[in-house]
Motif scaffolding. Structure first.
Motif, PDB file in Angstrom:
ATOM      1  N   LEU A   1       0.833  -1.198   0.000  1.00  0.00           N
ATOM      2  CA  LEU A   1       0.000   0.000   0.000  1.00  0.00           C
ATOM      3  C   LEU A   1       0.873   1.256   0.000  1.00  0.00           C
ATOM      4  O   LEU A   1       0.583   2.220  -0.711  1.00  0.00           O
ATOM      5  CB  LEU A   1      -0.941  -0.004   1.211  1.00  0.00           C
ATOM      6  N   HIS A   2       1.947   1.235   0.766  1.00  0.00           N
ATOM      7  CA  HIS A   2       2.834   2.404   0.825  1.00  0.00           C
ATOM      8  C   HIS A   2       3.443   2.683  -0.540  1.00  0.00           C
ATOM      9  O   HIS A   2       3.563   3.845  -0.956  1.00  0.00           O
ATOM     10  CB  HIS A   2       3.931   2.190   1.868  1.00  0.00           C
ATOM     11  N   ARG A   3       3.802   1.633  -1.281  1.00  0.00           N
ATOM     12  CA  ARG A   3       4.337   1.821  -2.638  1.00  0.00           C
ATOM     13  C   ARG A   3       3.287   2.495  -3.534  1.00  0.00           C
ATOM     14  O   ARG A   3       3.606   3.360  -4.347  1.00  0.00           O
ATOM     15  CB  ARG A   3       4.773   0.500  -3.254  1.00  0.00           C
ATOM     16  N   ALA A   4       2.026   2.064  -3.399  1.00  0.00           N
ATOM     17  CA  ALA A   4       0.951   2.669  -4.195  1.00  0.00           C
ATOM     18  C   ALA A   4       0.777   4.140  -3.826  1.00  0.00           C
ATOM     19  O   ALA A   4       0.642   4.997  -4.707  1.00  0.00           O
ATOM     20  CB  ALA A   4      -0.357   1.909  -3.985  1.00  0.00           C
ATOM     21  N   TYR A   5       0.788   4.455  -2.518  1.00  0.00           N
ATOM     22  CA  TYR A   5       0.728   5.851  -2.087  1.00  0.00           C
ATOM     23  C   TYR A   5       1.870   6.639  -2.719  1.00  0.00           C
ATOM     24  O   TYR A   5       1.667   7.729  -3.254  1.00  0.00           O
ATOM     25  CB  TYR A   5       0.878   5.963  -0.567  1.00  0.00           C
ATOM     26  N   ASN A   6       3.084   6.087  -2.627  1.00  0.00           N
ATOM     27  CA  ASN A   6       4.259   6.784  -3.155  1.00  0.00           C
ATOM     28  C   ASN A   6       4.115   7.064  -4.647  1.00  0.00           C
ATOM     29  O   ASN A   6       4.419   8.164  -5.120  1.00  0.00           O
ATOM     30  CB  ASN A   6       5.532   5.977  -2.914  1.00  0.00           C
TER      31      ASN A   6
ATOM     32  N   PHE B   1       7.703  13.995  11.394  1.00  0.00           N
ATOM     33  CA  PHE B   1       8.236  12.665  11.096  1.00  0.00           C
ATOM     34  C   PHE B   1       9.010  12.592   9.783  1.00  0.00           C
ATOM     35  O   PHE B   1      10.117  12.061   9.735  1.00  0.00           O
ATOM     36  CB  PHE B   1       7.095  11.641  11.072  1.00  0.00           C
ATOM     37  N   TRP B   2       8.437  13.115   8.694  1.00  0.00           N
ATOM     38  CA  TRP B   2       8.968  12.830   7.367  1.00  0.00           C
ATOM     39  C   TRP B   2      10.299  13.494   7.007  1.00  0.00           C
ATOM     40  O   TRP B   2      11.062  12.924   6.209  1.00  0.00           O
ATOM     41  CB  TRP B   2       7.918  13.129   6.299  1.00  0.00           C
ATOM     42  N   PRO B   3      10.657  14.650   7.526  1.00  0.00           N
ATOM     43  CA  PRO B   3      11.913  15.260   7.082  1.00  0.00           C
ATOM     44  C   PRO B   3      13.145  14.384   7.273  1.00  0.00           C
ATOM     45  O   PRO B   3      14.081  14.449   6.482  1.00  0.00           O
ATOM     46  CB  PRO B   3      12.007  16.535   7.930  1.00  0.00           C
TER      47      PRO B   3
ATOM     48  N   ASP C   1      16.493   6.891   9.444  1.00  0.00           N
ATOM     49  CA  ASP C   1      16.297   5.822  10.424  1.00  0.00           C
ATOM     50  C   ASP C   1      16.415   4.481   9.699  1.00  0.00           C
ATOM     51  O   ASP C   1      15.644   4.210   8.778  1.00  0.00           O
ATOM     52  CB  ASP C   1      14.918   5.967  11.069  1.00  0.00           C
ATOM     53  N   PRO C   2      17.373   3.618  10.114  1.00  0.00           N
ATOM     54  CA  PRO C   2      17.534   2.322   9.444  1.00  0.00           C
ATOM     55  C   PRO C   2      16.256   1.469   9.466  1.00  0.00           C
ATOM     56  O   PRO C   2      16.043   0.644   8.592  1.00  0.00           O
ATOM     57  CB  PRO C   2      18.649   1.635  10.234  1.00  0.00           C
ATOM     58  N   ALA C   3      15.386   1.696  10.431  1.00  0.00           N
ATOM     59  CA  ALA C   3      14.127   0.939  10.511  1.00  0.00           C
ATOM     60  C   ALA C   3      13.129   1.406   9.457  1.00  0.00           C
ATOM     61  O   ALA C   3      12.129   0.734   9.206  1.00  0.00           O
ATOM     62  CB  ALA C   3      13.519   1.083  11.912  1.00  0.00           C
ATOM     63  N   SER C   4      13.385   2.535   8.837  1.00  0.00           N
ATOM     64  CA  SER C   4      12.462   3.095   7.846  1.00  0.00           C
ATOM     65  C   SER C   4      12.979   2.892   6.432  1.00  0.00           C
ATOM     66  O   SER C   4      13.097   3.833   5.659  1.00  0.00           O
ATOM     67  CB  SER C   4      12.257   4.592   8.111  1.00  0.00           C
ATOM     68  N   ALA C   5      13.270   1.673   6.092  1.00  0.00           N
ATOM     69  CA  ALA C   5      13.771   1.381   4.745  1.00  0.00           C
ATOM     70  C   ALA C   5      12.598   1.251   3.770  1.00  0.00           C
ATOM     71  O   ALA C   5      11.439   1.320   4.156  1.00  0.00           O
ATOM     72  CB  ALA C   5      14.587   0.097   4.778  1.00  0.00           C
ATOM     73  N   GLY C   6      12.923   1.033   2.521  1.00  0.00           N
ATOM     74  CA  GLY C   6      11.907   0.755   1.504  1.00  0.00           C
ATOM     75  C   GLY C   6      10.978   1.922   1.253  1.00  0.00           C
ATOM     76  O   GLY C   6      11.416   3.075   1.160  1.00  0.00           O
TER      77      GLY C   6
ATOM     78  N   ALA D   1      11.196   5.167   3.516  1.00  0.00           N
ATOM     79  CA  ALA D   1      12.327   6.040   3.189  1.00  0.00           C
ATOM     80  C   ALA D   1      12.096   6.760   1.859  1.00  0.00           C
ATOM     81  O   ALA D   1      12.427   7.939   1.715  1.00  0.00           O
ATOM     82  CB  ALA D   1      13.619   5.234   3.137  1.00  0.00           C
ATOM     83  N   GLU D   2      11.502   6.068   0.911  1.00  0.00           N
ATOM     84  CA  GLU D   2      11.215   6.686  -0.389  1.00  0.00           C
ATOM     85  C   GLU D   2      10.229   7.836  -0.234  1.00  0.00           C
ATOM     86  O   GLU D   2      10.372   8.878  -0.870  1.00  0.00           O
ATOM     87  CB  GLU D   2      10.664   5.646  -1.361  1.00  0.00           C
ATOM     88  N   PHE D   3       9.215   7.666   0.628  1.00  0.00           N
ATOM     89  CA  PHE D   3       8.236   8.738   0.797  1.00  0.00           C
ATOM     90  C   PHE D   3       8.858   9.950   1.485  1.00  0.00           C
ATOM     91  O   PHE D   3       8.467  11.088   1.212  1.00  0.00           O
ATOM     92  CB  PHE D   3       6.988   8.291   1.560  1.00  0.00           C
ATOM     93  N   ALA D   4       9.822   9.731   2.360  1.00  0.00           N
ATOM     94  CA  ALA D   4      10.481  10.860   3.016  1.00  0.00           C
ATOM     95  C   ALA D   4      11.076  11.800   1.972  1.00  0.00           C
ATOM     96  O   ALA D   4      10.959  13.029   2.085  1.00  0.00           O
ATOM     97  CB  ALA D   4      11.557  10.363   3.983  1.00  0.00           C
ATOM     98  N   VAL D   5      11.686  11.252   0.934  1.00  0.00           N
ATOM     99  CA  VAL D   5      12.271  12.066  -0.137  1.00  0.00           C
ATOM    100  C   VAL D   5      11.159  12.776  -0.919  1.00  0.00           C
ATOM    101  O   VAL D   5      11.259  13.972  -1.225  1.00  0.00           O
ATOM    102  CB  VAL D   5      13.148  11.201  -1.067  1.00  0.00           C
TER     103      VAL D   5
END
Length: 192
Positions: A32-37, A59-61, A66-71, A74-78
């Motif tokens: 789902l996160h990939r679809a959001y992205n 949170f997002w900046p 954070d190594p726990a926020s991969a995939g 992390a892509e959405f943060a950018v």
């Protein structure tokens, strides 16, 4: 002309958050996160109220550090950092992270924003969406229905005396039980 798309997750019983702003019931897995992205990366900007903006800015900046926020996280943060953001607030004077502060929802200003080049504009937050809807400024609704009943909280759509005809533009079901419903404004009947 760019469209304004009300992009929001809700429980099956129509709430975007539970009491005390609880969103722990959101079922956002990697799929789902990939679809959001994918959908949000194509946008030309995010339109949020102060509360939603501050929650995102907390949170997002730095989420991708954070190594726990991969995939997908992390892509959405950018995506979030790089996306132009417009925060509607009467109290906020300035905001970081590529953000413009707008004090009031003014139809002419929103129409001017829609006429600028770029991708569509993702609108988030029930209160702000109600202000946009009252001015007939929402073109599409992308609703992510999570398979949970939370009983009470903040409704996605506040009470209104306005009826808005919509047309189903698409759906997608995700493996975690979330269903995406995409609606467009139905054509307004022409006067004879």
């Amino acid at each position: 002309m760019r469209k304004i798309i009300y992009f929001m997750s809700m429980s099956l019983d129509g709430y975007i958050e539970g009491p005390d702003r609880d969103i722990g019931w959101h079922q956002v897995d990697d799929d789902l996160h990939r679809a959001y992205n994918e959908r949000l990366a194509a946008m030309g900007g995010f339109l949020h109220g102060r509360v939603v903006h501050e929650l995102m800015a907390d949170f997002w900046p730095t989420a991708d550090q954070d190594p726990a926020s991969a995939g997908p996280t992390a892509e959405f943060a950018v995506i979030w950092r790089n996306m132009p953001k417009y925060v509607y607030s009467r109290t906020l004077q300035r905001a970081d992270w590529n953000t413009t502060v707008v004090h009031d929802v003014v139809a002419e200003e929103v129409m001017a924003l829609k006429e600028r080049p770029g991708g569509d504009l993702a609108l988030g937050g029930a209160g702000l969406a109600a202000s946009f809807a009252a001015l007939d400024l929402i073109d599409e609704y992308w609703v992510y229905v999570h398979p949970v009943l939370i009983g009470r909280g903040k409704p996605m759509f506040p009470l209104s005396d306005t009826r808005t005809a919509l047309r189903l533009a698409g759906t997608e079901a995700f493996g975690n039980g979330v269903v995406e419903l995409r609606y467009e404004r139905a054509e307004k009947p022409s006067a004879h």
